[in-house]
Design a protein around this motif. Structure first.
Motif, short mmCIF file in Angstrom:
data_model
loop_
_atom_site.label_atom_id
_atom_site.label_comp_id
_atom_site.label_asym_id
_atom_site.label_seq_id
_atom_site.Cartn_x
_atom_site.Cartn_y
_atom_site.Cartn_z
N ALA A 1 0.83 -1.21 0.00
CA ALA A 1 0.00 0.00 0.00
C ALA A 1 0.86 1.26 0.00
O ALA A 1 0.57 2.23 -0.72
CB ALA A 1 -0.92 -0.01 1.22
N GLU A 2 1.93 1.26 0.77
CA GLU A 2 2.82 2.43 0.82
C GLU A 2 3.57 2.59 -0.50
O GLU A 2 3.84 3.72 -0.94
CB GLU A 2 3.80 2.29 1.99
N GLN A 3 3.93 1.48 -1.13
CA GLN A 3 4.59 1.57 -2.43
C GLN A 3 3.64 2.16 -3.48
O GLN A 3 4.04 3.01 -4.29
CB GLN A 3 5.06 0.18 -2.87
N ASP A 4 2.38 1.71 -3.46
CA ASP A 4 1.42 2.25 -4.43
C ASP A 4 1.14 3.72 -4.17
O ASP A 4 0.94 4.50 -5.11
CB ASP A 4 0.11 1.44 -4.36
N MET A 5 1.13 4.12 -2.90
CA MET A 5 0.90 5.53 -2.59
C MET A 5 2.04 6.40 -3.10
O MET A 5 1.83 7.57 -3.44
CB MET A 5 0.73 5.72 -1.08
N ALA A 6 3.25 5.85 -3.16
CA ALA A 6 4.38 6.61 -3.72
C ALA A 6 4.13 6.92 -5.19
O ALA A 6 4.42 8.03 -5.65
CB ALA A 6 5.67 5.82 -3.54
N LEU A 7 3.58 5.96 -5.93
CA LEU A 7 3.26 6.20 -7.34
C LEU A 7 2.13 7.21 -7.48
O LEU A 7 2.19 8.14 -8.29
CB LEU A 7 2.87 4.88 -8.02
N ILE A 8 1.08 7.02 -6.68
CA ILE A 8 -0.08 7.91 -6.79
C ILE A 8 0.29 9.34 -6.41
O ILE A 8 -0.11 10.30 -7.08
CB ILE A 8 -1.22 7.38 -5.90
N SER A 9 1.07 9.50 -5.36
CA SER A 9 1.47 10.84 -4.92
C SER A 9 2.29 11.55 -6.00
O SER A 9 2.15 12.76 -6.20
CB SER A 9 2.28 10.75 -3.62
N PHE A 10 3.14 10.79 -6.69
CA PHE A 10 3.96 11.39 -7.74
C PHE A 10 3.09 11.92 -8.87
O PHE A 10 3.31 13.03 -9.37
CB PHE A 10 4.95 10.35 -8.27
N TYR A 11 2.07 11.15 -9.28
CA TYR A 11 1.25 11.54 -10.41
C TYR A 11 0.05 12.40 -10.01
O TYR A 11 -0.72 12.81 -10.88
CB TYR A 11 0.78 10.31 -11.18
N LYS A 12 -0.09 12.68 -8.73
CA LYS A 12 -1.15 13.59 -8.30
C LYS A 12 -0.69 15.04 -8.30
O LYS A 12 -1.51 15.95 -8.13
CB LYS A 12 -1.64 13.21 -6.89
N ARG A 13 0.59 15.26 -8.48
CA ARG A 13 1.09 16.63 -8.47
C ARG A 13 0.56 17.38 -9.68
O ARG A 13 0.44 16.84 -10.78
CB ARG A 13 2.62 16.63 -8.48
N THR A 14 0.26 18.66 -9.46
CA THR A 14 -0.30 19.49 -10.53
C THR A 14 0.78 20.38 -11.14
O THR A 14 1.85 20.59 -10.55
CB THR A 14 -1.44 20.36 -9.98
N ASN A 15 0.48 20.91 -12.33
CA ASN A 15 1.37 21.84 -13.03
C ASN A 15 2.77 21.26 -13.21
O ASN A 15 3.78 21.92 -12.92
CB ASN A 15 1.44 23.17 -12.28
N VAL A 16 2.84 20.03 -13.65
CA VAL A 16 4.12 19.35 -13.88
C VAL A 16 4.38 19.24 -15.37
O VAL A 16 3.48 18.87 -16.14
CB VAL A 16 4.13 17.94 -13.24
N GLU A 17 5.58 19.57 -15.78
CA GLU A 17 6.01 19.35 -17.16
C GLU A 17 6.50 17.91 -17.27
O GLU A 17 7.62 17.59 -16.88
CB GLU A 17 7.13 20.32 -17.54
N TRP A 18 5.65 17.04 -17.78
CA TRP A 18 5.98 15.62 -17.79
C TRP A 18 7.09 15.29 -18.78
O TRP A 18 7.60 14.17 -18.78
CB TRP A 18 4.72 14.80 -18.11
N GLY A 19 7.47 16.24 -19.63
CA GLY A 19 8.57 16.01 -20.55
C GLY A 19 9.94 16.22 -19.94
O GLY A 19 10.96 15.98 -20.60
N ARG A 20 10.00 16.69 -18.70
CA ARG A 20 11.29 16.88 -18.05
C ARG A 20 12.01 15.54 -17.86
O ARG A 20 11.36 14.49 -17.79
CB ARG A 20 11.10 17.57 -16.69
N PRO A 21 13.34 15.55 -17.76
CA PRO A 21 14.07 14.30 -17.50
C PRO A 21 13.54 13.62 -16.25
O PRO A 21 13.07 14.28 -15.32
CB PRO A 21 15.52 14.76 -17.33
#
Length: 464
Positions: free
Chosen positions: A97-117
């Motif tokens: 559950a904590e591992q999955d939350m790490a993924l969700i938290s990363f992709y829940k961020r707003t105003n992110v340029e997903w093309g960055r390295p």
């Protein structure tokens, strides 16, 4: 005194010609500088699809859709290659559950340029043990994947990045180990393989989980990662702007079996019992549809089916679209419809045959310095075992083997095999190299260990 025609300031008449000459030259430089700045700002401005405009749109004219996909992603990554990298980190010593939350938290961020390295890091990837299915406990070095760089107990490298994208696509299909709605596993997509539709849970919409899903799919596309397999063609049609009324919806697309059975009663011309009519009537009333009559039977069948598959998840599809629009994948699928089938493939489309895998293998060389401790006979024997395993493996086993070998389920142009000294097979995912010990004397023991290896790729690097 006389007014300068360029800057409109007043100067002595005998000095105005000298000033005007320098003023024109200076003004020309300023205009050129402003023009360059404006062009650079326009190149970085969000386009109509929510993605950044690219300087070159050569992918629009490439006839091969596969090459167009690759060039579109590469051109977008080049625009942002000098920006600070994104960091995606996960501690594999923590609970699922904590591992999955790490993924969700990363992709829940707003105003992110997903093309960055992107820099990915797996913490706790050494000195760890897990119980294997045969009631044996193995240390880290057994059945493990290795990466390009290991610092302390952190693993980084291209293999780790591939692992993250593979895990994201797997979680979208199988569910996150998070209790969102009184369930140990929260599934964003439900239904049969090849007919997946978004979950009708309003809680997931309020939590922006389908926005997360769209960002995951688009981010994986940017880095050449795996796609989300098995979405219902009707969902893909509506996702890309098509009308629900023109979507091809089938009973297999309906994930709720009780609702499916009720709607199926209307298909055909058989006489319905009073009990069956009541079931249909209750469902129609619940969705604000008229009563069943002899004349509207077929019409009601289609309306119920469309609402069961599309109507109940309209908000989910819109949110998924919003997530995709944050990446150039949306621009690509809307301007190049021929890429849709490749970016939203059917279930099983990613499978490959043993012949394709064998053609891309680089077998151990007799004069190789990397495995010169093994004799030619040993190399030939181990190579024969691997060839036999690949030739007789199921599509699922082949996919898992490639995932263990490279970090994700995408077969690269070339795969390497090395015969080494050791106890169990390992894989250097960054270099796409499978290292097999030369001590195997029979195919049965070799196959047993290979199956154990590929079964461990779901849990991460160094876990059995």
């Amino acid at each position: 005194m006389q007014e300068c025609p360029v800057c409109t300031k007043m100067f002595p008449t005998d000095f105005i010609e000298v000033h005007a000459s320098s003023c024109v030259e200076r003004a020309g430089k300023e205009v050129m500088h402003e023009s360059i700045v404006i062009e650079e700002e326009q190149a970085a401005m969000p386009g109509p699809s929510g993605t950044c405009a690219t300087a070159t749109d050569g992918w629009l004219t490439i006839s091969d859709p596969t090459k167009a996909i690759s060039q579109c992603a590469d051109s977008f990554l080049r625009i942002h290659e000098t920006k600070s990298p994104l960091l995606l980190s996960m501690d594999i010593r923590k609970s699922p559950a904590e591992q999955d939350m790490a993924l969700i938290s990363f992709y829940k961020r707003t105003n992110v340029e997903w093309g960055r390295p992107l820099n990915c890091k797996l913490e706790g990837s050494s000195n760890y043990k897990l119980q294997w299915s045969k009631n044996k406990v193995f240390p880290l070095s057994l059945f493990c994947q290795t990466v390009h760089c290991v610092t302390g107990d952190c693993a980084i490298g291209q293999g780790v990045t591939r692992f993250f994208f593979s895990k994201c696509m797997e979680k979208l299909k199988s569910g996150f180990c998070i209790n969102f709605a009184n369930s140990n596993v929260t599934r964003l997509f439900e239904g049969e393989p090849g007919h997946l539709v978004p979950s009708a849970s309003h809680f997931l919409v309020e939590s922006d989980m389908f926005m997360v899903a769209g960002r995951m799919v688009g981010h994986s596309f940017l880095h050449g990662g795996p796609c989300l397999l098995g979405l219902s063609p009707a969902v893909v049609h509506v996702l890309l702007g098509g009308s629900p009324e023109t979507a091809t919806v089938t009973l297999q697309d309906c994930p709720d079996l009780d609702i499916r059975e009720t709607i199926d009663l209307l298909d055909g011309g058989s006489i319905l019992s009073d009990k069956d009519k009541q079931r249909v009537q209750d469902l129609a009333h619940a969705w604000d549809l008229p009563c069943l009559t002899e004349k509207n039977r077929r019409w009601l069948f289609e309306k119920l089916l469309i609402h069961a598959v599309i109507g109940r998840v309209t908000r989910q599809i819109k949110q998924l679209r919003r997530g995709l629009k944050e990446t150039p994948m949306w621009t690509l699928v809307t301007q190049r419809p021929d890429t849709v089938a490749l970016l939203f493939p059917k279930e099983g489309a990613g499978n490959f045959s043993p012949e394709v895998l064998l053609q891309r293998l680089t077998w151990p060389h007799e004069d190789s310095d990397d495995d010169d401790d093994c004799s030619v006979d040993t190399k030939c024997r181990i190579s024969g075992y691997l060839r036999q395993f690949i030739a007789n493996a199921t599509p699922t086993e082949l996919t898992e083997l490639v995932k263990f070998w490279t970090g994700w389920e995408i077969i690269p142009p070339s795969l390497s095999v090395e015969v080494v000294e050791g106890r169990y097979p390992t894989a250097s995912t960054c270099f796409e190299t499978l290292r097999i010990p030369g001590h195997y004397k029979d195919y049965t023991s070799f196959k047993c260990d290979i199956l154990a290896c590929i079964d461990s790729c779901h849990t991460g690097f160094g876990l059995v």
